[in-house]
Design a protein around this motif. Structure first.
Motif, PDB file in Angstrom:
ATOM      1  N   THR A 210       8.334  10.279   0.755  1.00  0.00           N
ATOM      2  CA  THR A 210       8.566   9.198   2.299  1.00  0.00           C
ATOM      3  C   THR A 210       7.659   7.849   2.117  1.00  0.00           C
ATOM      4  N   GLN A 211       6.381   8.425   2.234  1.00  0.00           N
ATOM      5  CA  GLN A 211       6.090   7.246   2.553  1.00  0.00           C
ATOM      6  C   GLN A 211       4.784   7.073   1.638  1.00  0.00           C
ATOM      7  N   ARG A 212       4.640   8.027  -0.015  1.00  0.00           N
ATOM      8  CA  ARG A 212       4.966   6.620  -1.089  1.00  0.00           C
ATOM      9  C   ARG A 212       5.965   5.586  -1.135  1.00  0.00           C
ATOM     10  N   LEU A 213       6.714   6.124  -1.000  1.00  0.00           N
ATOM     11  CA  LEU A 213       7.659   4.861  -1.582  1.00  0.00           C
ATOM     12  C   LEU A 213       7.892   3.566  -0.331  1.00  0.00           C
ATOM     13  N   ARG A 214       8.164   4.393   0.424  1.00  0.00           N
ATOM     14  CA  ARG A 214       8.328   3.524   1.630  1.00  0.00           C
ATOM     15  C   ARG A 214       7.480   3.721   3.425  1.00  0.00           C
ATOM     16  N   SER A 215       5.987   3.759   2.944  1.00  0.00           N
ATOM     17  CA  SER A 215       4.947   3.708   3.997  1.00  0.00           C
ATOM     18  C   SER A 215       5.731   3.047   5.375  1.00  0.00           C
ATOM     19  N   VAL A 216       5.581   3.513   6.593  1.00  0.00           N
ATOM     20  CA  VAL A 216       5.849   2.631   7.733  1.00  0.00           C
ATOM     21  C   VAL A 216       4.678   1.620   7.539  1.00  0.00           C
ATOM     22  N   ALA A 217       3.406   1.887   7.437  1.00  0.00           N
ATOM     23  CA  ALA A 217       1.721   0.967   8.173  1.00  0.00           C
ATOM     24  C   ALA A 217       1.548   1.392   6.183  1.00  0.00           C
ATOM     25  N   PRO A 218       1.745   0.095   5.937  1.00  0.00           N
ATOM     26  CA  PRO A 218       1.423   0.221   4.472  1.00  0.00           C
ATOM     27  C   PRO A 218      -0.025  -0.333   3.809  1.00  0.00           C
ATOM     28  N   PHE A 219      -0.484  -0.909   4.577  1.00  0.00           N
ATOM     29  CA  PHE A 219      -1.597  -1.762   4.951  1.00  0.00           C
ATOM     30  C   PHE A 219      -2.393  -1.757   6.311  1.00  0.00           C
ATOM     31  N   ILE A 220      -3.932  -1.663   5.794  1.00  0.00           N
ATOM     32  CA  ILE A 220      -4.417  -1.931   7.536  1.00  0.00           C
ATOM     33  C   ILE A 220      -5.533  -3.524   6.722  1.00  0.00           C
ATOM     34  N   GLY A 221      -5.297  -4.110   7.581  1.00  0.00           N
ATOM     35  CA  GLY A 221      -6.474  -4.843   7.850  1.00  0.00           C
ATOM     36  C   GLY A 221      -7.571  -5.286   7.876  1.00  0.00           C
ATOM     37  N   LEU A 222      -8.663  -4.977   7.494  1.00  0.00           N
ATOM     38  CA  LEU A 222     -10.125  -4.447   7.755  1.00  0.00           C
ATOM     39  C   LEU A 222     -11.180  -5.772   7.706  1.00  0.00           C
ATOM     40  N   ALA A 223     -11.676  -6.292   8.310  1.00  0.00           N
ATOM     41  CA  ALA A 223     -13.019  -7.302   8.136  1.00  0.00           C
ATOM     42  C   ALA A 223     -14.368  -6.514   8.118  1.00  0.00           C
ATOM     43  N   SER A 224     -15.630  -6.799   7.330  1.00  0.00           N
ATOM     44  CA  SER A 224     -16.279  -6.454   7.137  1.00  0.00           C
ATOM     45  C   SER A 224     -17.312  -7.175   8.010  1.00  0.00           C
ATOM     46  N   ASN A 225     -18.031  -6.079   8.888  1.00  0.00           N
ATOM     47  CA  ASN A 225     -19.666  -5.987   9.846  1.00  0.00           C
ATOM     48  C   ASN A 225     -20.638  -6.605   9.091  1.00  0.00           C
ATOM     49  N   ALA A 226     -20.706  -6.415   7.843  1.00  0.00           N
ATOM     50  CA  ALA A 226     -21.933  -6.729   7.289  1.00  0.00           C
ATOM     51  C   ALA A 226     -21.699  -7.260   5.604  1.00  0.00           C
ATOM     52  N   ASP A 227     -22.602  -7.705   5.005  1.00  0.00           N
ATOM     53  CA  ASP A 227     -22.569  -8.002   3.140  1.00  0.00           C
ATOM     54  C   ASP A 227     -22.455  -6.846   2.826  1.00  0.00           C
TER      55      ASP A 227
END
Length: 486
Positions: free
Chosen positions: A351-368
């Motif tokens: 179910t999570q493979r086909l219908r993930s309830v949280a399909p993406f996580i937004g991140l930002a890099s703290n350093a190069d």
């Protein structure tokens, strides 16, 4: 941050100690419009579907732009695993999400970073660990049995069961029970105001998180004023839980030494001057636990019920397992039964493979850093696909089909072949979802109860079920009728 763990030794170009073979500009990506880039393509509540389509088209790492700012999307399992494991030191949550959530009084450990996160994480994890869930298990069973009786009565009277609403209500009962120590019985309260307010908050949160313009900071529509009112009422409800709990703890002094739930543990910490845990952090994490625990688990079960109803063979296999484990019992009263549902676990993974309830996580890099041979400058936005390679035909043949059997093996597969290492439904690393064990336990108890007592009858005349992103992704409906089993 050990960025070189994300890249092989390459001598093509280097920045300091980082070695890489390309920059973000070299990545493939969808064509955008002048100045605004891909901004218009990324708005609305279907963003997750747009990104999934682009993953199939452009591969495991690609770039988009919005108003000149690059955003990198990553779905390669190795890169995803490292990105998640390097939080919170290497990567943080995107600032816009933290701001949007804060405006609706949602924060706590979810948006905290660095030392604030470590301080809050310890308390939240302690309040949802295996021992706490096990001790709460009889209450979870009681709450599930209460919903079973509601459904049996409705079916016997020929009344429809609103599965989507009731699953949310039960999830709310369970999270308020285990985290706050209160039984609000939202299941039998069709007009429960807390549930209505949470639904309202998620709708606004989803809209604002994907909005192209943050108009509500300049003028507010009626829906925005209603969301602000809901945020205030949720905060007031949680503050009342806190007041009641503090009063109970005064009367039962032993709870100061041995807290019985997460709220009690956080109250003890907030009253200890050496803990550096503030009252505001107490309130924020209490709100977060109630809100987060309601939507994710209920949506996961709702998606699973939809998929089982659409796939009778899988439903029959799951029912056979449940009957073998439960025997004549209507639901799993024995904690040890939680170890005996491999097909339910497999159905959840599928179910999570086909219908993930949280399909993406937004991140930002703290350093190069370097990700998949690509140089990523500091403060670059990265969308990590928690579905990983789940929709890759090479990894999951006939990937559009619901086949729980993909996750069942006579012997544990080799690391590279293990499907559990190819998707990340609960995130990963130190910021792994603290409610993971509670969610899996709740899913087993509720799904086994449903399949033991009812047959699922798909309403073939209902409109197609849509994937709606209200921060988390849930079904637009659960067009499934319950029919009592003989």
């Amino acid at each position: 941050m050990d960025s070189n763990t994300l890249v092989p030794e390459l001598d093509v170009e280097s920045t300091g100690e980082l070695k890489y073979s390309r920059t973000i500009a070299d990545l493939p990506g969808p064509k955008g419009q002048p100045l605004i880039g891909n901004l218009l393509q990324m708005g609305g509540r279907q963003l997750h579907l747009t990104l999934a389509k682009w993953i199939r088209e452009f591969g495991p790492i690609f770039r988009v732009t919005a108003l000149g700012n690059p955003l990198v999307i990553v779905s390669d399992r190795t890169a995803v695993n490292h990105l998640l494991r390097e939080r919170p030191d290497g990567f943080r949550r995107v600032r816009n999400l933290k701001t949007v959530m804060g405006e609706l009084k949602i924060g706590g450990v979810f948006t905290a970073e660095s030392e604030d996160w470590r301080k809050q994480r310890k308390l939240v994890m302690g309040g949802l660990n295996v021992e706490v869930v096990r001790n709460f298990y009889p209450t979870m069973v009681f709450m599930t049995e209460r919903m079973l009786q509601r459904w049996k009565t409705a079916v016997a009277d020929g009344k429809p069961v609103n599965l989507r609403r009731d699953l949310k209500a039960l999830a709310l009962d369970i999270i308020v029970g285990i985290a706050m120590g209160h039984d609000i019985d939202a299941v039998n309260d069709d007009n429960n105001q807390l549930q209505r307010n949470i639904d309202n908050l998620f709708q606004r949160l989803g809209s604002r998180a994907t909005a192209l313009i943050d108009y509500w900071r300049y003028f507010k529509l009626p829906v925005d004023r209603a969301a602000d009112k809901s945020a205030t009422e949720v905060e007031q409800a949680v503050e009342e839980f806190i007041r009641n709990t503090r009063e109970r703890m005064k009367q039962q002094a032993h709870l100061q030494q041995k807290p019985a739930n997460m709220l009690e543990a956080m109250i003890v910490a907030s009253e200890d001057p050496e803990s550096d845990f503030t009252d505001q952090e107490l309130i924020s994490n209490a709100i977060l636990s109630v809100i987060g625990g309601e939507d994710t688990t209920s949506n996961s079960i709702a998606w699973m019920i939809n998929l089982l109803a659409e796939n009778p063979a899988a439903a029959a296999a799951l029912t056979a397992e449940v009957d073998a484990v439960l025997g004549d019992a209507p639901l799993a009263h024995d904690w040890e039964m939680m170890k005996q549902f491999p097909y339910i676990e497999a159905a959840h993974n599928e179910t999570q493979r086909l219908r993930s309830v949280a399909p993406f996580i937004g991140l930002a890099s703290n350093a190069d850093c370097v990700v998949s041979e690509t140089f990523i400058p500091k403060d670059t936005g990265i969308f990590v696909a928690t579905t990983g390679e789940g929709l890759d035909e090479a990894q999951f043949p006939q990937n559009e089909l619901f086949q729980p059997e993909r996750w069942i093996f006579e012997q544990k597969p080799q690391r590279d072949d293990d499907p559990t290492r190819k998707i990340f439904p609960f995130g990963g690393g130190a910021r792994l979802c603290p409610g993971r064990f509670l969610a899996l336990t709740e899913i087993k108890v509720v799904v086994s109860m449903i399949m033991r007592n009812f047959e699922l009858e798909l309403d073939t005349k209902a409109p197609p079920v849509e994937q709606i992103m209200n921060f988390f992704v849930g079904p637009s409906a659960v067009p499934v009728r319950l029919k009592l089993r003989a």
